[in-house]
Design a protein around this motif. Structure first.
Motif, short mmCIF file in Angstrom:
data_model
loop_
_atom_site.label_atom_id
_atom_site.label_comp_id
_atom_site.label_asym_id
_atom_site.label_seq_id
_atom_site.Cartn_x
_atom_site.Cartn_y
_atom_site.Cartn_z
N GLN A 198 38.25 31.35 46.27
CA GLN A 198 37.46 30.64 47.30
C GLN A 198 37.15 29.21 46.86
N ALA A 199 36.99 29.01 45.55
CA ALA A 199 36.71 27.65 45.07
C ALA A 199 37.92 26.74 45.23
N LEU A 200 39.11 27.34 45.36
CA LEU A 200 40.34 26.55 45.45
C LEU A 200 40.82 26.34 46.88
N LEU A 201 40.09 26.90 47.86
CA LEU A 201 40.56 26.86 49.25
C LEU A 201 40.90 25.45 49.73
N ASN A 202 40.05 24.50 49.35
CA ASN A 202 40.25 23.12 49.82
C ASN A 202 41.09 22.29 48.85
N ASP A 203 41.81 22.97 47.94
CA ASP A 203 42.60 22.28 46.91
C ASP A 203 41.79 21.14 46.27
N PRO A 204 40.68 21.51 45.61
CA PRO A 204 39.72 20.50 45.16
C PRO A 204 40.27 19.61 44.03
N SER A 205 39.78 18.39 43.98
CA SER A 205 40.11 17.51 42.86
C SER A 205 39.17 17.77 41.69
N LEU A 206 37.99 18.29 42.02
CA LEU A 206 36.99 18.61 41.00
C LEU A 206 36.62 20.09 41.12
N LEU A 207 36.96 20.84 40.06
CA LEU A 207 36.72 22.29 40.09
C LEU A 207 35.62 22.61 39.07
N ILE A 208 34.55 23.23 39.57
CA ILE A 208 33.40 23.51 38.70
C ILE A 208 33.24 25.02 38.60
N LEU A 209 33.38 25.52 37.38
CA LEU A 209 33.38 26.98 37.17
C LEU A 209 32.23 27.33 36.23
N ASP A 210 31.26 28.06 36.76
CA ASP A 210 30.09 28.43 35.95
C ASP A 210 30.29 29.86 35.44
N GLU A 211 30.68 29.97 34.17
CA GLU A 211 30.92 31.27 33.53
C GLU A 211 31.94 32.13 34.30
N PRO A 212 33.14 31.62 34.53
CA PRO A 212 34.10 32.39 35.34
C PRO A 212 34.57 33.67 34.66
N THR A 213 34.36 33.80 33.36
CA THR A 213 34.86 35.00 32.68
C THR A 213 33.73 35.96 32.30
N ALA A 214 32.51 35.70 32.80
CA ALA A 214 31.36 36.54 32.41
C ALA A 214 31.63 38.01 32.75
N GLY A 215 31.39 38.86 31.79
CA GLY A 215 31.48 40.30 32.02
C GLY A 215 32.89 40.86 32.11
N LEU A 216 33.88 40.08 31.71
CA LEU A 216 35.26 40.58 31.83
C LEU A 216 35.78 41.15 30.52
N ASP A 217 36.75 42.07 30.64
CA ASP A 217 37.37 42.59 29.42
C ASP A 217 38.39 41.55 28.91
N PRO A 218 38.83 41.69 27.64
CA PRO A 218 39.68 40.64 27.05
C PRO A 218 40.94 40.35 27.86
N LYS A 219 41.55 41.37 28.47
CA LYS A 219 42.79 41.15 29.22
C LYS A 219 42.52 40.25 30.44
N GLU A 220 41.42 40.54 31.14
CA GLU A 220 41.07 39.73 32.32
C GLU A 220 40.66 38.31 31.91
N ARG A 221 39.97 38.21 30.78
CA ARG A 221 39.57 36.87 30.29
C ARG A 221 40.80 36.01 30.09
N ILE A 222 41.81 36.60 29.43
CA ILE A 222 43.03 35.84 29.12
C ILE A 222 43.73 35.46 30.41
N ARG A 223 43.77 36.40 31.35
CA ARG A 223 44.43 36.15 32.62
C ARG A 223 43.77 34.97 33.37
N ILE A 224 42.45 34.99 33.42
CA ILE A 224 41.72 33.93 34.13
C ILE A 224 41.87 32.59 33.40
N ARG A 225 41.78 32.66 32.09
CA ARG A 225 41.91 31.44 31.29
C ARG A 225 43.29 30.80 31.52
N ASN A 226 44.34 31.61 31.49
CA ASN A 226 45.69 31.08 31.68
C ASN A 226 45.86 30.52 33.09
N PHE A 227 45.28 31.20 34.05
CA PHE A 227 45.37 30.75 35.44
C PHE A 227 44.71 29.38 35.59
#
Ligand SMILES: Nc1ncnc2c1ncn2[C@@H]1O[C@H](COP(=O)(O)OP(=O)(O)OP(=O)(O)O)[C@@H](O)[C@H]1O
Length: 299
Positions: free
Chosen positions: A147-176
């Protein structure tokens, strides 16, 4: 493309907490790892950048123009993933994205194409018709990034996007995030160093509302080359050692324990050898007074 944070100060009236203290930084495209312990002021700064909160003093400039003067034109450039997630559990993922696209006033045809694209990008195409209430933590984080990317933003602000995730999901989100960051300024707030260690162009450290450091990870590590040492100790000596040194890791083997600690040149430890520093050690060196290193028992 440049975001300039200029001498921003914010005090919350309730509790008289100075959440930001004369904070300045200039950001250009790439990922910024925004690190600091709980209560350091990260969310406050992000809320000020997005315009959700007014600073007591200071300003935010986008390419030299005050963002308050830009109004909606600036908001159209932002994608924001807040920390508090009010997700609509009865909405399907697709309906949620349509709803957010409507709030952002994205034209229908453009929204349809973007939603299909984003669901695929975050790997949720097959789950698009599932209700969000049935999503796992990682899936929820991914739909919130979408949802944060819907408008193809030039400025992306992510407040703890990996909070509460297991290591596999953390890596996936980080790489993305790393993949999509080429032409965006990404401010990635976390208190988990490994989230940003390999993807950040620069690390920004904040402590009690003040900017401590803004530097490339490789440069920070070079500067800290003699910061970290390891020493092998008998198991029974470890408890006392932990009380007198800043310890970042303890690894046990059959002969005793290898203790990784921050080197204090004024208090050399015999038989210690230098170890290759990691950002976690740097974090400990700046925030050891706020991290729990004592209280463990090793005997
Ligand atoms: N609405 C508020 N009213 C009063 N004090 C607040 C408010 N919001 C935050 N604070 C205080 O301001 C300081 C900075 O908080 P902030 O949420 O910005 O930190 P943070 O780095 O985002 O922490 P966390 O990682 O826990 O989210 C803290 O001392 C916090 O208690």
């Amino acid at each position: 493309m440049e975001l300039s944070i200029q001498s921003v100060t914010k005090t919350y009236k309730r509790g008289q907490t100075r959440a930001l203290d004369d904070f300045s930084a200039v950001l250009t495209p790439g990922v910024y790892g925004f690190l600091g312990p709980n209560g350091a002021g990260k969310s406050t700064l992000m809320n000020i950048i997005t315009g959700n909160l007014r600073p007591d003093s200071g300003s935010i400039l986008w390419d030299g123009t005050d963002t308050r003067k830009m109004g909606a034109n600036f908001r159209d450039l932002i994608g924001y993933m807040p920390q508090q997630q009010g997700l609509y559990d009865d909405f399907t993922a697709k309906r949620f994205l349509w709803y957010m696209a409507a709030l952002k006033k994205i034209p229908r045809r453009q929204a349809a194409q973007r939603i299909t694209e984003l669901l695929s990008m975050v790997g949720l195409t097959d789950d698009a018709s599932k209700k969000l209430g049935a999503y796992s933590g990682g899936m929820k984080q991914r739909i919130l990034i979408a949802q944060a990317l819907l408008n193809d933003p030039s400025l992306l602000i992510l407040d703890e996007p990996t909070a509460g995730l297991d290591p596999k999901e953390r890596i996936r989100i980080r790489n993305f995030i790393s993949k999509i960051a080429q032409d965006k300024i990404v401010l990635f707030a976390t208190h988990v160093v490994s989230d940003v260690e390999y993807i950040a162009k620069e690390i920004i450290l904040i402590k009690r509302g003040k900017l401590l450091l803004k530097e490339e990870p490789a440069q920070i590590l070079r500067r800290m080359e003699t910061l970290v040492c390891e020493v092998h100790l008998p198991k029974e000596d470890v408890s006392d050692f932990v009380k007198t040194h800043k310890v970042s890791n303890i690894f046990g083997d059959k002969d005793g324990m290898t203790v990784r600690f921050l080197n204090d040149p004024s208090c050399p430890v015999s038989d210690a050898i230098f170890a290759k520093p990691m950002l976690e050690d740097v974090y400990l060196s700046y925030f050891s007074d706020e991290t729990q290193t004592d209280g463990f028992s090793f005997s």
